[in-house]
Design a protein around this motif. Sequence first.
Motif, PDB file in Angstrom:
ATOM      1  N   HIS A   1       0.834  -1.199   0.000  1.00 44.09           N
ATOM      2  CA  HIS A   1       0.000   0.000   0.000  1.00 44.09           C
ATOM      3  C   HIS A   1       0.873   1.255   0.000  1.00 44.09           C
ATOM      4  O   HIS A   1       2.064   1.203   0.299  1.00 44.09           O
ATOM      5  CB  HIS A   1      -0.963  -0.012   1.192  1.00 44.09           C
ATOM      6  N   ASP A   2       0.266   2.365  -0.375  1.00 39.94           N
ATOM      7  CA  ASP A   2       0.960   3.646  -0.451  1.00 39.94           C
ATOM      8  C   ASP A   2       0.442   4.578   0.636  1.00 39.94           C
ATOM      9  O   ASP A   2      -0.736   4.542   0.979  1.00 39.94           O
ATOM     10  CB  ASP A   2       0.717   4.308  -1.820  1.00 39.94           C
TER      11      ASP A   2
ATOM     12  N   VAL B   1       4.414  13.772  -5.069  1.00 44.70           N
ATOM     13  CA  VAL B   1       4.026  12.678  -4.184  1.00 44.70           C
ATOM     14  C   VAL B   1       3.297  11.675  -5.073  1.00 44.70           C
ATOM     15  O   VAL B   1       2.384  12.041  -5.815  1.00 44.70           O
ATOM     16  CB  VAL B   1       3.072  13.169  -3.058  1.00 44.70           C
ATOM     17  N   THR B   2       3.696  10.411  -5.036  1.00 45.91           N
ATOM     18  CA  THR B   2       3.112   9.434  -5.954  1.00 45.91           C
ATOM     19  C   THR B   2       2.912   8.087  -5.284  1.00 45.91           C
ATOM     20  O   THR B   2       3.280   7.893  -4.128  1.00 45.91           O
ATOM     21  CB  THR B   2       3.983   9.303  -7.222  1.00 45.91           C
ATOM     22  N   GLY B   3       2.336   7.170  -6.021  1.00 49.13           N
ATOM     23  CA  GLY B   3       2.169   5.787  -5.596  1.00 49.13           C
ATOM     24  C   GLY B   3       3.119   4.894  -6.374  1.00 49.13           C
ATOM     25  O   GLY B   3       3.820   5.350  -7.285  1.00 49.13           O
ATOM     26  N   HIS B   4       3.134   3.635  -6.032  1.00 51.09           N
ATOM     27  CA  HIS B   4       3.997   2.673  -6.720  1.00 51.09           C
ATOM     28  C   HIS B   4       3.560   2.553  -8.183  1.00 51.09           C
ATOM     29  O   HIS B   4       2.368   2.394  -8.458  1.00 51.09           O
ATOM     30  CB  HIS B   4       3.890   1.315  -6.023  1.00 51.09           C
TER      31      HIS B   4
ATOM     32  N   ASP C   1      -1.291   6.363  -9.570  1.00 52.56           N
ATOM     33  CA  ASP C   1      -2.301   5.567  -8.884  1.00 52.56           C
ATOM     34  C   ASP C   1      -1.749   5.182  -7.522  1.00 52.56           C
ATOM     35  O   ASP C   1      -0.591   4.783  -7.410  1.00 52.56           O
ATOM     36  CB  ASP C   1      -2.624   4.304  -9.688  1.00 52.56           C
ATOM     37  N   SER C   2      -2.599   5.290  -6.504  1.00 54.75           N
ATOM     38  CA  SER C   2      -2.197   4.881  -5.158  1.00 54.75           C
ATOM     39  C   SER C   2      -3.038   3.681  -4.740  1.00 54.75           C
ATOM     40  O   SER C   2      -4.157   3.494  -5.210  1.00 54.75           O
ATOM     41  CB  SER C   2      -2.391   6.036  -4.170  1.00 54.75           C
ATOM     42  N   ARG C   3      -2.464   2.862  -3.867  1.00 53.98           N
ATOM     43  CA  ARG C   3      -3.148   1.671  -3.349  1.00 53.98           C
ATOM     44  C   ARG C   3      -3.304   1.841  -1.839  1.00 53.98           C
ATOM     45  O   ARG C   3      -2.331   2.084  -1.135  1.00 53.98           O
ATOM     46  CB  ARG C   3      -2.317   0.422  -3.655  1.00 53.98           C
ATOM     47  N   ASN C   4      -4.547   1.696  -1.361  1.00 57.29           N
ATOM     48  CA  ASN C   4      -4.753   1.806   0.092  1.00 57.29           C
ATOM     49  C   ASN C   4      -4.475   0.454   0.758  1.00 57.29           C
ATOM     50  O   ASN C   4      -4.203  -0.546   0.084  1.00 57.29           O
ATOM     51  CB  ASN C   4      -6.143   2.358   0.433  1.00 57.29           C
TER      52      ASN C   4
END
Length: 155
Positions: free
Chosen positions: A31-32, A62-65, A134-137
């Motif tokens: 998760h991010d 600021v980003t996601g994987h 895209d971010s993952r919770n």
Amino acid sequence: MMGYSGSDVPRGPAPRDLSQFQPYFGPGADHDERPAGRAFGDTLTQPVAKTAPGQQVTVEFVTGHPRNNPRRGGTFFEIQRLSGDHWLRHADDGDWSTKYHWTRTEPHRSVARITWDVPPGTPAGRYRVQHYGDSRNAAGAVTSFTGTSNDFDVE
């Protein structure tokens, strides 16, 4: 000696479609998290106000994987140029003059560093960098976001 008959050669078997296969042997995308007071897509490093061909523009978000969405057929960012009252794509992550560098800064936090080496012949005008991520919770749900830098002038 056999001569050329002029007839078409049969097509033969088609190769397998491996376009969706992307081998990866590193750790999985967990998760991010975003830094306190920040949102995904926030600009951490803004571009300089004015630049010129031969110089480099650097922006950080600021980003996601990136494995949350590899964006096949899409892009992680665009260099956009203002035309009238519309922003048009000038370059993206497929151009030789651009680079996308993703870094995991803490166990669940990431930064996208985008650079653009402004090529000779780049039209003068107002530009900006737009990042798509895209971010993952923690539950595994993926959410798309967009970040946009301040405008800057190429002279």
